[in-house]
Design an enzyme around this catalytic site. Structure first.
Site, short mmCIF file in Angstrom:
data_model
loop_
_atom_site.label_atom_id
_atom_site.label_comp_id
_atom_site.label_asym_id
_atom_site.label_seq_id
_atom_site.Cartn_x
_atom_site.Cartn_y
_atom_site.Cartn_z
N THR A 1 -88.97 -91.84 -12.87
CA THR A 1 -90.33 -91.48 -13.27
C THR A 1 -91.26 -91.50 -12.06
O THR A 1 -92.16 -90.68 -11.93
CB THR A 1 -90.86 -92.48 -14.33
OG1 THR A 1 -89.90 -92.62 -15.36
CG2 THR A 1 -92.16 -92.00 -14.92
N ARG B 1 -86.27 -96.32 -7.27
CA ARG B 1 -86.44 -97.78 -7.41
C ARG B 1 -85.08 -98.41 -7.62
O ARG B 1 -84.34 -98.02 -8.51
CB ARG B 1 -87.35 -98.11 -8.59
CG ARG B 1 -88.77 -97.78 -8.31
CD ARG B 1 -89.70 -98.25 -9.39
NE ARG B 1 -90.99 -97.59 -9.19
CZ ARG B 1 -91.96 -97.58 -10.07
NH1 ARG B 1 -91.82 -98.19 -11.22
NH2 ARG B 1 -93.08 -96.96 -9.80
N SER C 1 -93.77 -100.80 -7.66
CA SER C 1 -94.87 -100.94 -8.61
C SER C 1 -94.95 -102.32 -9.25
O SER C 1 -95.06 -103.32 -8.56
CB SER C 1 -94.73 -99.86 -9.68
OG SER C 1 -95.89 -99.84 -10.47
N HIS C 2 -94.82 -102.36 -10.56
CA HIS C 2 -94.99 -103.61 -11.31
C HIS C 2 -93.71 -104.42 -11.38
O HIS C 2 -93.70 -105.50 -11.95
CB HIS C 2 -95.44 -103.26 -12.73
CG HIS C 2 -94.51 -102.26 -13.37
ND1 HIS C 2 -94.48 -100.94 -12.97
CD2 HIS C 2 -93.57 -102.38 -14.31
CE1 HIS C 2 -93.56 -100.30 -13.66
NE2 HIS C 2 -92.99 -101.16 -14.49
N LYS D 1 -91.35 -93.69 -2.50
CA LYS D 1 -91.80 -92.50 -3.21
C LYS D 1 -92.41 -91.55 -2.20
O LYS D 1 -93.14 -91.97 -1.30
CB LYS D 1 -92.87 -92.94 -4.22
CG LYS D 1 -93.42 -91.86 -5.08
CD LYS D 1 -94.33 -92.44 -6.14
CE LYS D 1 -95.58 -93.02 -5.56
NZ LYS D 1 -96.68 -93.15 -6.52
N ASP E 1 -101.70 -104.08 -10.67
CA ASP E 1 -100.27 -104.35 -10.53
C ASP E 1 -99.83 -104.40 -9.06
O ASP E 1 -100.65 -104.41 -8.15
CB ASP E 1 -99.45 -103.29 -11.28
CG ASP E 1 -99.49 -101.94 -10.58
OD1 ASP E 1 -100.50 -101.65 -9.94
OD2 ASP E 1 -98.50 -101.18 -10.68
N ASP F 1 -98.66 -102.33 -6.81
CA ASP F 1 -99.14 -101.37 -5.83
C ASP F 1 -100.56 -100.87 -6.13
O ASP F 1 -101.01 -99.89 -5.53
CB ASP F 1 -98.18 -100.19 -5.72
CG ASP F 1 -97.99 -99.45 -7.04
OD1 ASP F 1 -98.16 -100.07 -8.09
OD2 ASP F 1 -97.68 -98.24 -7.01
N ASP G 1 -102.03 -99.42 -8.73
CA ASP G 1 -102.40 -98.21 -9.48
C ASP G 1 -102.60 -98.47 -10.97
O ASP G 1 -103.19 -97.65 -11.67
CB ASP G 1 -101.42 -97.06 -9.23
CG ASP G 1 -99.98 -97.40 -9.60
OD1 ASP G 1 -99.73 -98.54 -10.05
OD2 ASP G 1 -99.11 -96.53 -9.41
N ARG G 2 -102.13 -99.61 -11.46
CA ARG G 2 -102.33 -99.90 -12.88
C ARG G 2 -103.55 -100.79 -13.10
O ARG G 2 -103.98 -101.48 -12.17
CB ARG G 2 -101.11 -100.63 -13.45
CG ARG G 2 -99.87 -99.79 -13.44
CD ARG G 2 -98.74 -100.52 -14.14
NE ARG G 2 -97.59 -99.64 -14.21
CZ ARG G 2 -96.65 -99.71 -15.13
NH1 ARG G 2 -96.69 -100.65 -16.05
NH2 ARG G 2 -95.64 -98.88 -15.13
N GLU H 1 -102.53 -92.82 -18.94
CA GLU H 1 -101.28 -93.09 -19.64
C GLU H 1 -101.35 -94.45 -20.33
O GLU H 1 -102.07 -95.35 -19.88
CB GLU H 1 -100.12 -93.11 -18.65
CG GLU H 1 -99.85 -91.78 -18.01
CD GLU H 1 -98.57 -91.86 -17.18
OE1 GLU H 1 -97.52 -91.52 -17.73
OE2 GLU H 1 -98.65 -92.29 -16.02
N GLU H 2 -100.52 -94.57 -21.36
CA GLU H 2 -100.45 -95.83 -22.08
C GLU H 2 -99.94 -96.98 -21.20
O GLU H 2 -100.15 -98.14 -21.51
CB GLU H 2 -99.57 -95.69 -23.32
CG GLU H 2 -98.21 -95.01 -23.11
CD GLU H 2 -97.24 -95.80 -22.28
OE1 GLU H 2 -97.24 -97.04 -22.41
OE2 GLU H 2 -96.49 -95.20 -21.50
N SER H 3 -99.26 -96.63 -20.11
CA SER H 3 -98.65 -97.65 -19.25
C SER H 3 -99.68 -98.22 -18.27
O SER H 3 -99.37 -98.44 -17.11
CB SER H 3 -97.46 -97.06 -18.52
OG SER H 3 -97.83 -95.88 -17.82
N LYS I 1 -102.74 -92.72 -10.11
CA LYS I 1 -103.57 -93.56 -10.95
C LYS I 1 -104.17 -94.66 -10.09
O LYS I 1 -103.67 -94.94 -9.00
CB LYS I 1 -102.80 -94.10 -12.14
CG LYS I 1 -101.52 -94.84 -11.83
CD LYS I 1 -100.85 -95.16 -13.16
CE LYS I 1 -99.66 -96.05 -12.98
NZ LYS I 1 -98.42 -95.28 -12.81
N ARG J 1 -88.16 -97.71 -24.87
CA ARG J 1 -89.57 -97.85 -25.22
C ARG J 1 -89.82 -97.15 -26.56
O ARG J 1 -89.46 -95.99 -26.73
CB ARG J 1 -90.46 -97.21 -24.17
CG ARG J 1 -90.27 -97.74 -22.76
CD ARG J 1 -91.56 -97.54 -21.97
NE ARG J 1 -91.40 -97.66 -20.53
CZ ARG J 1 -91.25 -98.80 -19.87
NH1 ARG J 1 -91.19 -99.93 -20.53
NH2 ARG J 1 -91.14 -98.82 -18.55
#
Ligand code: G16
Length: 544
Positions: A18, A22, A113-114, A126, A277, A279, A281-282, A363-365, A376, A497
């Site tokens: 996604t 990773r 990321s997280h 990435k 998070d 990195d 972005d969240r 996004e929901e995430s 993000k 999920r």
């Protein structure tokens, strides 16, 4: 300083998921593994030869080693200039901002990321393209194809720089600039929001505010913006020092992994709280006694966008990923602007943003952002909420949400994650639902008629590219949805999920317990997937 050509054999599974590649740190530390992927980027992205590359990461374990290697490879592959964040640090949104501001041809962002870090944790890489955003599928597919046949990488030894000192160093044809990782990004955000109003709010002694950087990359960004520029008390930013293993924590801003902050807000001890998070972005947004769901957050920001100077002229449109609740759609309809539904993955917003069709997306995430970058952006969302609170003086987060629901209706929403599931069992559960899809339309879930059941496919409205197999969805008109997909970011087994959404227009029924309201949808999901039965699990590992 000569270029060395090192013979290697392809590694299996270097297919970006996604969001980039990773894997466990141990996988990345295999001799030649990182190099194979990076060489595939250089081999396929010709604009980097003679161009500028942005380089940085979230500071997790292996970040500095990877940067040293990539610098040597950039030199050997003819890159003219590398902009690298001081200390190897660049948050994901900051990397995007730097690529755009400096007209770079691309960037390599080092992060998982997280996901947890440290020697036993995860690492990731990435490639972002010249618009500052994650590479689209056409690019990641080309990189992956190259990794499958790669037989050598190029590296130049002797590219030694002091990563901690800002400055420029020339190595023959390569110029390496160690840059302030915060400055470009902070300047950009300052143009978007009402810093005077936010500053007044943050200096008020009766405004109880806390930001949790989770020992991840946002610490330095939050200190510079919230404390130095906006005047929040230094103690308001907690866990501000980035650590290679995030202090042993899971740098994922949700009620489970940011529990202390969550509990403090839910107990009413904070008026506004937020976390970001690994990195940066969240984001998670909390008020006294209430957690703002990411889908609702996008909708509220869209409805209040004109309160922020950067969006004062209104928004062009809004986009959300398919599993994200349709709360933002409802706002777009009332505002009379376009709205779009994309597959999961920030890369799918890039074309819409570049074409000026949307201004906000989310996004929901726990991801929200706008056209100011192509990623993000956690702190952006925090500043936006602070801007809204500062301008809607005297109102609480809870009050703002309730008013929003009264006006647009409430989309009850929850995501259930079953993590590290045996891959075959996860496939079996998905197969169960997939085989049921053709017969579902016309039947009912708790009295709601199923109007559509399919595997989501997306046709990009800008370039016409097609993406299939993006998640199984069961839709009851505007009333409800049940969605199932496999995560593309996990590194252990499979993560299933399940996403649930239920619309409630009646203000008298908008304050119910979310999990209770959604229970009939949970039961339906189990009946068609058999997930609990197949895995022998009593319930999800994470509920958000
Ligand atoms: C990444 C992507 C997001 C996606 C999220 C979850 O976020 O950028 O677009 O929503 O993963 O993806 P999945 O459901 O496939 O695990 P991040 O913050 O991990 O980079």
């Amino acid at each position: 300083m000569t270029v060395r050509t090192v013979a290697i054999r392809p590694f299996e599974g270097q297919k970006p998921g996604t969001s980039g590649l990773r894997k466990k740190v141990a996988v990345f530390r295999q001799p030649g593994y990182l190099e194979a992927f990076v060489q595939a980027v250089f081999d396929t992205q010709e604009a980097l030869r003679g161009g500028t590359l942005v380089l940085g990461g979230d500071g997790r374990f292996f970040n500095r080693d990877a940067i040293r290697t990539i610098l040597g490879m950039a030199a050997a592959n003819g890159v003219a200039r590398v902009l690298v964040g001081q200390g190897g640090i660049l948050s994901t949104p900051a990397a995007s901002a730097v690529i755009r501001r400096h007209g770079a041809q691309g960037g390599l962002v080092l992060s998982a990321s997280h996901n947890p870090g440290g020697p036993d944790g995860d690492f990731g890489i990435k490639f972002n393209i010249a618009n500052g955003g994650p590479a689209p599928e056409s690019v990641t597919e080309a990189i992956y194809a190259r990794t499958q046949v790669i037989d050598r990488y190029l590296i130049r030894d002797g590219i030694e720089i002091d990563l901690d000192r800002i400055g420029e160093t020339a190595f023959g044809t390569l110029q390496v600039a160690v840059i302030d990782p915060v400055a470009d990004y902070a300047d950009l955000l300052e143009c978007l929001f009402d810093f005077d109003a936010i500053s007044t709010l943050l200096r008020r002694t009766d405004f109880r505010f806390r930001f949790d950087a989770m020992h991840a990359v946002t610490g330095p960004y939050a200190c510079r913006l919230l404390v130095d520029r906006l005047g929040a008390p230094a103690a308001a930013v907690i866990n501000a020092v980035p650590l290679e293993d995030f202090g042993g924590g899971h740098p994922d801003p949700n009620p489970v992994y940011a529990k202390e902050l969550y509990d403090a807000a839910m107990a009413g001890r904070l008026d506004f709280a937020a976390a970001s998070d690994g990195d940066g972005d969240r984001n998670m947004i909390l008020g006294a006694g209430i957690a703002v769901g990411p889908s609702d957050s996008l909708a509220v920001l869209a409805a209040n966008a004109t309160l922020a100077p950067g969006y004062a002229r209104g928004i062009a449109g809004v986009a959300r990923s398919m599993p994200t609740s349709r709360a933002a759609d409802a706002v777009a309809v009332q505002l009379g602007v376009e709205f779009f539904e994309t597959p999961t993955g920030w890369k799918f917003f890039g074309n819409l943003l570049d074409a000026g069709r949307i201004t906000l997306c989310g996004e929901e995430s726990y991801g929200t952002s706008s056209d100011h970058v192509r990623e993000k952006d956690g702190l952006w969302a925090v500043l936006f909420w602070l801007n809204v609170l500062a301008r809607r003086q005297g109102e609480t987060v809870h009050g703002i949400l309730q008013q929003h629901w009264q006006r647009f209706g409430r989309h009850y929403y929850s995501r259930h994650d079953y993590e590290a599931v045996d891959a075959a069992q996860a496939q079996a559960a998905m197969a169960g639902l997939r085989s049921a899809l053709p017969d579902l339309a016309g039947s009912a879930i708790a009295g709601m008629t199923i109007t559509q059941a399919d595997d989501f496919a997306y046709r990009d409205p800008i370039d016409g590219s097609e993406s299939r197999g993006q998640g199984l969805r069961v839709i009851c008109g505007e009333q409800a949805r049940v969605i199932a997909r496999l995560s593309g970011t996990g590194t252990e087994g499979a993560t299933v999920r399940l996403y649930f959404e239920l619309f409630e227009a009646d203000p008298a029924r908008q304050d119910d317990d979310v999990q209770t309201r959604l229970q009939p949808l949970f039961d339906f999901a189990e009946s068609v997937t058999g997930l609990r039965k197949i895995t022998g699990r009593a319930g999800p590992d994470v509920i958000t």
